[in-house]
Scaffold this active site. Sequence first.
Site, PDB file in Angstrom:
ATOM      1  N   GLY A 181      35.801  44.529  39.275  1.00 55.66           N
ATOM      2  CA  GLY A 181      35.056  45.736  38.955  1.00 55.66           C
ATOM      3  C   GLY A 181      35.690  46.698  37.968  1.00 55.66           C
ATOM      4  O   GLY A 181      35.033  47.660  37.555  1.00 55.66           O
ATOM      5  N   GLU A 184      39.512  39.967  42.004  1.00 51.37           N
ATOM      6  CA  GLU A 184      38.486  39.109  41.392  1.00 51.37           C
ATOM      7  C   GLU A 184      37.957  39.718  40.097  1.00 51.37           C
ATOM      8  O   GLU A 184      36.756  39.977  39.969  1.00 51.37           O
ATOM      9  CB  GLU A 184      37.301  38.946  42.355  1.00 51.37           C
ATOM     10  CG  GLU A 184      37.639  38.388  43.711  1.00 51.37           C
ATOM     11  CD  GLU A 184      36.469  38.497  44.700  1.00 51.37           C
ATOM     12  OE1 GLU A 184      35.477  39.206  44.401  1.00 51.37           O
ATOM     13  OE2 GLU A 184      36.556  37.886  45.770  1.00 51.37           O
ATOM     14  N   CYS A 214       9.145  38.357  21.397  1.00 50.61           N
ATOM     15  CA  CYS A 214       7.888  39.111  21.337  1.00 50.61           C
ATOM     16  C   CYS A 214       7.755  40.117  22.466  1.00 50.61           C
ATOM     17  O   CYS A 214       6.837  40.028  23.282  1.00 50.61           O
ATOM     18  CB  CYS A 214       6.724  38.145  21.353  1.00 50.61           C
ATOM     19  SG  CYS A 214       6.840  37.058  19.944  1.00 50.61           S
TER      20      CYS A 214
HETATM   21  N1  LLP Z   1      33.614  39.913  42.735  1.00 43.52           N
HETATM   22  C1  LLP Z   1      32.336  40.041  43.175  1.00 43.52           C
HETATM   23  C2  LLP Z   1      32.053  39.783  44.601  1.00 43.52           C
HETATM   24  C3  LLP Z   1      31.321  40.418  42.293  1.00 43.52           C
HETATM   25  O1  LLP Z   1      30.069  40.552  42.732  1.00 43.52           O
HETATM   26  C4  LLP Z   1      31.630  40.669  40.928  1.00 43.52           C
HETATM   27  C5  LLP Z   1      30.592  41.038  39.977  1.00 43.52           C
HETATM   28  C6  LLP Z   1      32.971  40.514  40.515  1.00 43.52           C
HETATM   29  C7  LLP Z   1      33.933  40.141  41.450  1.00 43.52           C
HETATM   30  C8  LLP Z   1      33.405  40.737  39.109  1.00 43.52           C
HETATM   31  O2  LLP Z   1      33.210  42.048  38.676  1.00 43.52           O
HETATM   32  P1  LLP Z   1      33.786  42.515  37.250  1.00 43.52           P
HETATM   33  O3  LLP Z   1      35.281  42.520  37.335  1.00 43.52           O
HETATM   34  O4  LLP Z   1      33.297  41.549  36.211  1.00 43.52           O
HETATM   35  O5  LLP Z   1      33.221  43.861  37.064  1.00 43.52           O
HETATM   36  N2  LLP Z   1      25.661  41.388  34.873  1.00 43.52           N
HETATM   37  C9  LLP Z   1      26.248  42.703  35.041  1.00 43.52           C
HETATM   38  C10 LLP Z   1      27.479  42.663  35.942  1.00 43.52           C
HETATM   39  C11 LLP Z   1      27.227  42.069  37.303  1.00 43.52           C
HETATM   40  C12 LLP Z   1      28.464  42.048  38.191  1.00 43.52           C
HETATM   41  C13 LLP Z   1      28.221  41.276  39.408  1.00 43.52           C
HETATM   42  N3  LLP Z   1      29.349  41.111  40.262  1.00 43.52           N
HETATM   43  C14 LLP Z   1      26.572  43.274  33.680  1.00 43.52           C
HETATM   44  O6  LLP Z   1      26.279  42.641  32.672  1.00 43.52           O
HETATM   45  O7  LLP Z   1      27.094  44.379  33.576  1.00 43.52           O
END
Ligand code: LLP
Length: 421
Positions: free
Chosen positions: A239, A275, A346
Amino acid sequence: MDHFLYRNGTLHAEDVPIADIAAQVGTPFYVYSAATLTRHYHLFTEALSPLPHLVCFAIKSLSNVAVLKLLGDLGAGMDVVSGGEYRRARAAGVPGERIVFSGVGKTREEMRLALTGGIRQFNVESEPELRALSEVAASLGATAPITIRVNPDVDARTHEKIATGKKENKFGIPIDRASEVYAEAARLPGIDVIGIDVHIGSQLTELEPFEQAYLKVADLTRRLRSEGHDIRRLDLGGGLGIPYTRSNEAPPLPTDYGALIKRTVGDLGCEIEIEPGRLISGNAGLLVASVIYVKNGEGRDFLILDAAMNDLVRPSMYGAHHDIVPVTEPPPAAPTQPFDVVGPVCETGDTFAKARDLPALGEGDLVAFRSAGAYGAVMASEYNSRPLVPEVLVKGDHFAVIRERPTFDEILNRDTIPTWL
Ligand code: LLP
């Protein structure tokens, strides 16, 4: 920092001119920098040292097997959320003991796949899932190592579609019910309770929500231990946000995040997992496109590109900002003008940016979307029967296509016409 810089007036990915890749591969395409991916992974391992830890790359952000192999060879673990992602991690050579399985809707088939293929832990998100996993593990004569994802009811202060840690979100079990659910888990056959999992959202630009969540996890660790559970691993989720503009954003650095982890949960003697997805892959990738037309509209000019919302959906889906830069470096004081940057799909939602100031651009010119490595290619589709966008990996002066653009024959051959039609 990334490795996409202008050199001799033209944008490079490490030592490779973007224009050379475009000439060989055609546009649009994604390009990733191996040096940037490597650097970002190391930022996290350094930030967490000397705590015992594993950095599990969130495959959902960028799932190409070549990228997973690069990170896996550095020692990274993988965070998967589907049988497909599990298979990708294994195809990249990552052993089961470095794969964690997250997600609210794991099927029994996915549980069997991971239990037979090898798994570090399941991050269990609900009681029905816990019971299903117990049944599947017991039927295989296996033991499933688990953490339980708790929902700490913390506001991550991010886009509503990617916040996960409030009690109204579908994720995890309410932290107040943890004692009860852990007690049930401890009684179930085929389940080995090893830790706690939390993930409060994505693209967090402040540390405070993490701090609130991790302090709650630290309290919970002590409580569960006093109730007889051997809590020895904490999965703190992903995150951490990235800067999407070059100028005005400064999200916290992995070093600050690491210090926060040490401060909040570092004295518990637990192994730490994180993660991260976006921080590793986001600024390690560009989407490169060509200008098809410059169209003068009513009071605005449209830059019509050959990339569209099906290739990079984030602007239409989340209103996300991506910097767009010309591949040929404009002279220092070059005049700019506002363009609405759009794709050929479109619908009006196929808009990447409105009134974006850009230097003069014309038909055939190349542009690059920055910060497109995370949630770019993985969210692409073939909407409007546009072939799935290819991916390229650069390392030093090498580049290789790591996913080909499908041919129209391949696309059409996926459909079958029933004999009775
Ligand atoms: N762990 C879990 C349980 C998650 O649900 C996520 C992301 C991560 C780790 C990784 O999070 P990160 O470090 O990448 O922020 N499609 C959206 C983002 C969706 C994130 C979903 N979960 C976007 O384009 O901003």
